[in-house]
Motif scaffolding. Structure first.
Motif, mmCIF file in Angstrom:
data_model
loop_
_atom_site.group_PDB
_atom_site.id
_atom_site.type_symbol
_atom_site.label_atom_id
_atom_site.label_comp_id
_atom_site.label_asym_id
_atom_site.label_seq_id
_atom_site.Cartn_x
_atom_site.Cartn_y
_atom_site.Cartn_z
ATOM 1 N N LYS A 163 39.943 -2.453 20.605
ATOM 2 C CA LYS A 163 40.502 -1.349 21.400
ATOM 3 C C LYS A 163 40.104 -1.506 22.865
ATOM 4 O O LYS A 163 40.944 -1.405 23.778
ATOM 5 C CB LYS A 163 40.007 -0.021 20.836
ATOM 6 C CG LYS A 163 40.672 1.184 21.434
ATOM 7 C CD LYS A 163 40.142 2.457 20.804
ATOM 8 C CE LYS A 163 40.775 3.672 21.455
ATOM 9 N NZ LYS A 163 40.205 4.921 20.922
ATOM 10 N N LYS A 164 38.797 -1.768 23.093
ATOM 11 C CA LYS A 164 38.303 -1.948 24.469
ATOM 12 C C LYS A 164 38.982 -3.156 25.115
ATOM 13 O O LYS A 164 39.354 -3.133 26.292
ATOM 14 C CB LYS A 164 36.794 -2.161 24.468
ATOM 15 C CG LYS A 164 35.998 -0.897 24.297
ATOM 16 C CD LYS A 164 34.515 -1.200 24.404
ATOM 17 C CE LYS A 164 33.688 0.055 24.202
ATOM 18 N NZ LYS A 164 32.249 -0.222 24.246
ATOM 19 N N LYS A 165 39.107 -4.204 24.366
ATOM 20 C CA LYS A 165 39.696 -5.432 24.886
ATOM 21 C C LYS A 165 41.154 -5.186 25.289
ATOM 22 O O LYS A 165 41.618 -5.672 26.335
ATOM 23 C CB LYS A 165 39.619 -6.506 23.806
ATOM 24 C CG LYS A 165 39.935 -7.870 24.303
ATOM 25 C CD LYS A 165 38.832 -8.825 23.915
ATOM 26 C CE LYS A 165 39.160 -10.174 24.510
ATOM 27 N NZ LYS A 165 38.087 -11.110 24.406
ATOM 28 N N MET A 166 41.886 -4.411 24.477
ATOM 29 C CA MET A 166 43.291 -4.118 24.785
ATOM 30 C C MET A 166 43.402 -3.277 26.057
ATOM 31 O O MET A 166 44.289 -3.508 26.896
ATOM 32 C CB MET A 166 43.953 -3.380 23.608
ATOM 33 C CG MET A 166 44.412 -4.279 22.470
ATOM 34 S SD MET A 166 45.602 -5.515 22.971
ATOM 35 C CE MET A 166 47.011 -4.509 23.371
ATOM 36 N N GLU A 167 42.494 -2.292 26.186
ATOM 37 C CA GLU A 167 42.507 -1.453 27.391
ATOM 38 C C GLU A 167 42.251 -2.316 28.625
ATOM 39 O O GLU A 167 42.942 -2.184 29.658
ATOM 40 C CB GLU A 167 41.452 -0.343 27.290
ATOM 41 C CG GLU A 167 41.823 0.750 26.304
ATOM 42 C CD GLU A 167 40.707 1.760 26.103
ATOM 43 O OE1 GLU A 167 39.635 1.603 26.724
ATOM 44 O OE2 GLU A 167 40.899 2.680 25.305
ATOM 45 N N ALA A 168 41.257 -3.197 28.514
ATOM 46 C CA ALA A 168 40.943 -4.067 29.655
ATOM 47 C C ALA A 168 42.128 -4.974 29.965
ATOM 48 O O ALA A 168 42.483 -5.189 31.136
ATOM 49 C CB ALA A 168 39.710 -4.901 29.339
ATOM 50 N N LYS A 170 45.302 -4.361 29.410
ATOM 51 C CA LYS A 170 46.382 -3.565 30.018
ATOM 52 C C LYS A 170 46.118 -3.345 31.506
ATOM 53 O O LYS A 170 47.019 -3.456 32.343
ATOM 54 C CB LYS A 170 46.514 -2.214 29.303
ATOM 55 C CG LYS A 170 47.270 -2.298 27.994
ATOM 56 C CD LYS A 170 47.361 -0.934 27.340
ATOM 57 C CE LYS A 170 48.041 -1.031 25.994
ATOM 58 N NZ LYS A 170 48.050 0.271 25.296
ATOM 59 N N ILE A 171 44.840 -3.025 31.807
ATOM 60 C CA ILE A 171 44.496 -2.761 33.207
ATOM 61 C C ILE A 171 44.638 -4.039 34.037
ATOM 62 O O ILE A 171 45.208 -4.040 35.130
ATOM 63 C CB ILE A 171 43.075 -2.177 33.320
ATOM 64 C CG1 ILE A 171 43.049 -0.768 32.740
ATOM 65 C CG2 ILE A 171 42.600 -2.161 34.775
ATOM 66 C CD1 ILE A 171 41.646 -0.203 32.567
ATOM 67 N N LYS A 174 48.376 -5.441 34.745
ATOM 68 C CA LYS A 174 49.380 -4.658 35.490
ATOM 69 C C LYS A 174 49.745 -5.398 36.782
ATOM 70 O O LYS A 174 48.907 -6.022 37.413
ATOM 71 C CB LYS A 174 48.840 -3.271 35.809
ATOM 72 C CG LYS A 174 48.913 -2.349 34.623
ATOM 73 C CD LYS A 174 48.778 -0.916 35.030
ATOM 74 C CE LYS A 174 48.988 -0.034 33.812
ATOM 75 N NZ LYS A 174 48.802 1.367 34.133
ATOM 76 N N PHE A 189 38.306 -1.511 37.714
ATOM 77 C CA PHE A 189 37.830 -1.858 36.359
ATOM 78 C C PHE A 189 36.460 -2.540 36.437
ATOM 79 O O PHE A 189 35.541 -2.199 35.673
ATOM 80 C CB PHE A 189 38.845 -2.771 35.667
ATOM 81 C CG PHE A 189 38.410 -3.244 34.306
ATOM 82 C CD1 PHE A 189 38.401 -2.382 33.221
ATOM 83 C CD2 PHE A 189 37.986 -4.555 34.117
ATOM 84 C CE1 PHE A 189 37.996 -2.822 31.978
ATOM 85 C CE2 PHE A 189 37.583 -4.991 32.872
ATOM 86 C CZ PHE A 189 37.595 -4.130 31.801
ATOM 87 N N LYS A 193 32.770 -1.209 34.988
ATOM 88 C CA LYS A 193 31.960 -2.058 34.114
ATOM 89 C C LYS A 193 30.527 -2.177 34.648
ATOM 90 O O LYS A 193 29.556 -2.057 33.895
ATOM 91 C CB LYS A 193 32.590 -3.458 34.036
ATOM 92 C CG LYS A 193 32.372 -4.170 32.723
ATOM 93 C CD LYS A 193 33.192 -5.446 32.713
ATOM 94 C CE LYS A 193 33.193 -6.032 31.324
ATOM 95 N NZ LYS A 193 33.938 -7.285 31.251
#
Length: 198
Positions: A163-168, A170-171, A174, A189, A193
């Motif tokens: 989940k964290k990896k997907m959020e990172a 996506k950010i 972009k 980001f 971190k």
């Protein structure tokens, strides 16, 4: 010379087509012989059978003697009177009913009843085996539950990590309208971190 080869005693004479070896009574007599010479086939066979029969009789006599010794009571001299007294006591017990039991015989029975009580307290091999089986079964169940918990924890950790990896992703992936990577979001980001680590 050719005639000598045909008649002569040799393996070559017997090999040719239609040729037979000569009968030689001297050779046959030396192999089998007769009873007078002490080499008769039937005579030797008869002797062999006689030997086997004597051996069999000897074995049977040994077995019978062992069986007879097995059922005769041979006690050592210095303990013979004790064994005989014990035998008499057992014979008396068989003859008399349980009501007329002497005082001497009541004591061993009391000891036996105490022994049976101890036997009931002590578990039989079957009961011990059942308990051992139950312990092993419980141990297996406990290990299985622990393995299941570990598996669930591992799966949960993997899910959070993804989940964290997907959020990172996506950010960081972009882009601007022109298709360039959005550096402002990437810097934000990285700042988040750093703040989380400190």
């Amino acid at each position: 010379m050719a005639a000598a080869r045909r008649d002569g005693p040799g393996p070559a004479a017997a090999r040719g087509p239609g040729r037979k070896r000569r009968w030689r009574p001297v050779l046959l007599r030396s192999v089998v012989g007769s009873v007078q010479e002490g080499r008769g086939f039937a005579f030797r066979r008869k002797q062999k059978i006689e030997r086997q029969y004597r051996k069999l009789l000897k074995r049977r006599s040994q077995v019978h003697s062992q069986q007879e010794d097995q059922f005769t009571d041979t006690y050592p001299e210095h303990l013979k009177h004790l064994y005989l007294a014990e035998e008499e006591k057992l014979k008396k017990r068989r003859r008399t009913p349980d009501d007329s039991v002497s005082a001497e015989e009541k004591l061993p029975q009391a000891a036996e009843s105490a022994g049976t009580r101890e036997k009931f307290k002590n578990k039989t091999s079957n009961q011990k085996a059942k308990e051992e089986y139950e312990k092993i079964k419980a141990e297996h169940a406990r290990k299985k539950e622990e393995a299941e918990k570990r598996k669930q924890q591992r799966e949960e950790a993997q899910r959070l990590y993804k989940k964290k990896k997907m959020e990172a992703f996506k950010i960081l992936s972009k882009k601007t309208k022109k298709g360039q990577p959005n550096l402002n979001l990437q810097v934000e980001f990285l700042l988040q971190k750093i703040q989380q680590n400190t």
